[in-house]
Design an enzyme around this catalytic site. Structure first.
Site, PDB file in Angstrom:
ATOM      1  N   GLN A   1      -8.600  10.140   8.658  1.00  0.00           N
ATOM      2  CA  GLN A   1      -7.317  10.859   8.680  1.00  0.00           C
ATOM      3  C   GLN A   1      -7.149  11.688   7.407  1.00  0.00           C
ATOM      4  OE1 GLN A   1      -3.351   9.185   9.932  1.00  0.00           O
ATOM      5  NE2 GLN A   1      -3.089   8.883   7.752  1.00  0.00           N
TER       6      GLN A   1
ATOM      7  N   GLY B   1       0.844  -1.203   0.000  1.00  0.00           N
ATOM      8  CA  GLY B   1       0.000   0.000   0.000  1.00  0.00           C
ATOM      9  C   GLY B   1       0.878   1.251   0.000  1.00  0.00           C
ATOM     10  N   HIS B   2       1.900   1.262   0.873  1.00  0.00           N
ATOM     11  CA  HIS B   2       2.834   2.400   0.873  1.00  0.00           C
ATOM     12  C   HIS B   2       3.566   2.461  -0.470  1.00  0.00           C
ATOM     13  CE1 HIS B   2       2.692   1.447   5.331  1.00  0.00           C
ATOM     14  NE2 HIS B   2       2.387   2.732   5.320  1.00  0.00           N
TER      15      HIS B   2
HETATM   16  O1  PAF Z   1      -1.024   7.048   8.409  1.00  0.00           O
HETATM   17  C1  PAF Z   1       0.063   7.084   9.021  1.00  0.00           C
HETATM   18  O2  PAF Z   1       0.939   6.252   8.842  1.00  0.00           O
HETATM   19  C2  PAF Z   1       0.288   8.192  10.046  1.00  0.00           C
HETATM   20  O3  PAF Z   1      -0.878   8.501  10.736  1.00  0.00           O
HETATM   21  C3  PAF Z   1       0.935   9.450   9.438  1.00  0.00           C
HETATM   22  C4  PAF Z   1       0.025  10.125   8.434  1.00  0.00           C
HETATM   23  C5  PAF Z   1       2.259   9.091   8.785  1.00  0.00           C
HETATM   24  C6  PAF Z   1       1.223  10.472  10.548  1.00  0.00           C
HETATM   25  O4  PAF Z   1       2.069   9.950  11.519  1.00  0.00           O
END
Ligand code: PAF
Length: 299
Positions: free
Chosen positions: A160, A38-39
């Site tokens: 988020q 995903g990343h």
């Molecule tokens: O989604 C994440 O991995 C975290 O919440 C983030 C956006 C890197 C902030 O620490």
């Protein structure tokens, strides 16, 4: 070319300065490490987007202590630095920013970014007090440090993403915040760094999340007379039927406002969270909503 790693704010800023001076775009992918496909998809999307103008992609890797309301969750957060660096290189990152907690929050640090409003005090906001304050604070620091043209986040963390887009808008940050689709395992489980903490039985049980969302979506999309409540109940029941799952929430909201579904809603967001042992997982799906002619709009 090998990825260059920076641990200090100053080092990253100096390395980015020439590209910025030449007007080249910068893509930022904020992460907490334990990177997965995903990343990888966020990083390669950034690399693609910046390529035409010979820009750069920065991946930040920082397990942000101030977004954890539970110390044991922070301590148990998986860390895989070697494979993270490999994945960053393969996906096309140029720089990795991996600061220490002290670098990000030196002694005397006392300025935070927070958001008000029901859209952030329910779901994960209710389950994890202070979580979004921690997220918005670290993301705004990362935005100031890297000054990206574009920043990339996964849609799995829908609330988020909503909060970060809102922060960028509310605070006039000149940054394009881009959400990218959730990447899933073959059986539908959303990829998450936390999946590695599941036992084999918990991993099998966790499929109930995507099953619950699918059932909720079928109710919303298949029967326009159905209320959001009946879909919510069905999602909760699908999770509660799984012996190893402990339901946190099953919610349906307007995907654009994060408020309640109303007769003006066109896209709904179905969102669930549950614990499997000590591990809390979240997932979501969107559903098209369309009122039948003459419907009174009660959902
Ligand atoms: O989604 C994440 O991995 C975290 O919440 C983030 C956006 C890197 C902030 O620490």
């Amino acid at each position: 070319m090998a990825v260059r790693v920076f641990h200090r704010v100053r080092g990253l800023r100096e390395a980015l300065a020439p590209a910025r001076a030449m007007g080249r775009p910068i893509g930022l992918v904020p992460t907490m490490g334990a990177l997965h496909r995903g990343h990888g998809s966020l990083i390669s999307c950034s690399a693609e987007d910046q390529r035409p103008e010979r820009g750069l992609t920065v991946v930040s890797i920082f397990v942000n202590p101030i977004q954890f309301d539970d110390r044991s969750d922070l301590d148990a957060y998986p860390q895989t630095p070697d494979s993270d660096l490999r994945l960053c290189g393969e996906a096309g990152a140029d720089f990795v920013f991996a600061p220490s907690a002290r670098e990000m929050y030196p002694d005397g640090f006392s300025t935070f970014v927070d958001a008000e409003g029901e859209c952030l005090t329910k779901m994960c906001g209710a389950a994890r007090p202070g979580h979004f304050r921690g997220v918005l604070t670290v993301v705004s620091k990362l935005f100031h440090i890297a000054q990206p043209t574009r920043a990339y986040f996964g849609e799995k963390d829908a609330q988020q993403l909503f909060a970060i887009k809102k922060m960028a808008r509310d605070l006039d940050m000149d940054i394009q915040v881009i959400g990218r689709p959730t990447v899933r395992e073959a059986d539908g489980l959303a990829l998450s760094s936390r999946n590695s903490r599941l036992s084999a039985r918990e991993r099998a049980a966790a499929r109930c999340l995507v099953r619950a969302l699918g059932e909720g979506r079928a109710i919303i999309e298949g029967n326009q007379e159905a209320s959001a409540d009946s879909a919510k109940k069905s999602m909760a029941a699908a999770i509660e039927a799984e012996a190893l799952a402990r339901l946190d929430y099953a919610e349906i909201l307007d995907a654009d406002t994060f408020g309640d579904v109303t007769r003006d809603t066109r896209k709904a967001l179905l969102a669930v969270a549950a614990y499997f042992g000590e591990t809390r997982l979240i997932d979501n799906m969107s559903a098209d909503v369309c009122f039948r002619e003459g419907s009174d709009g009660s959902r």
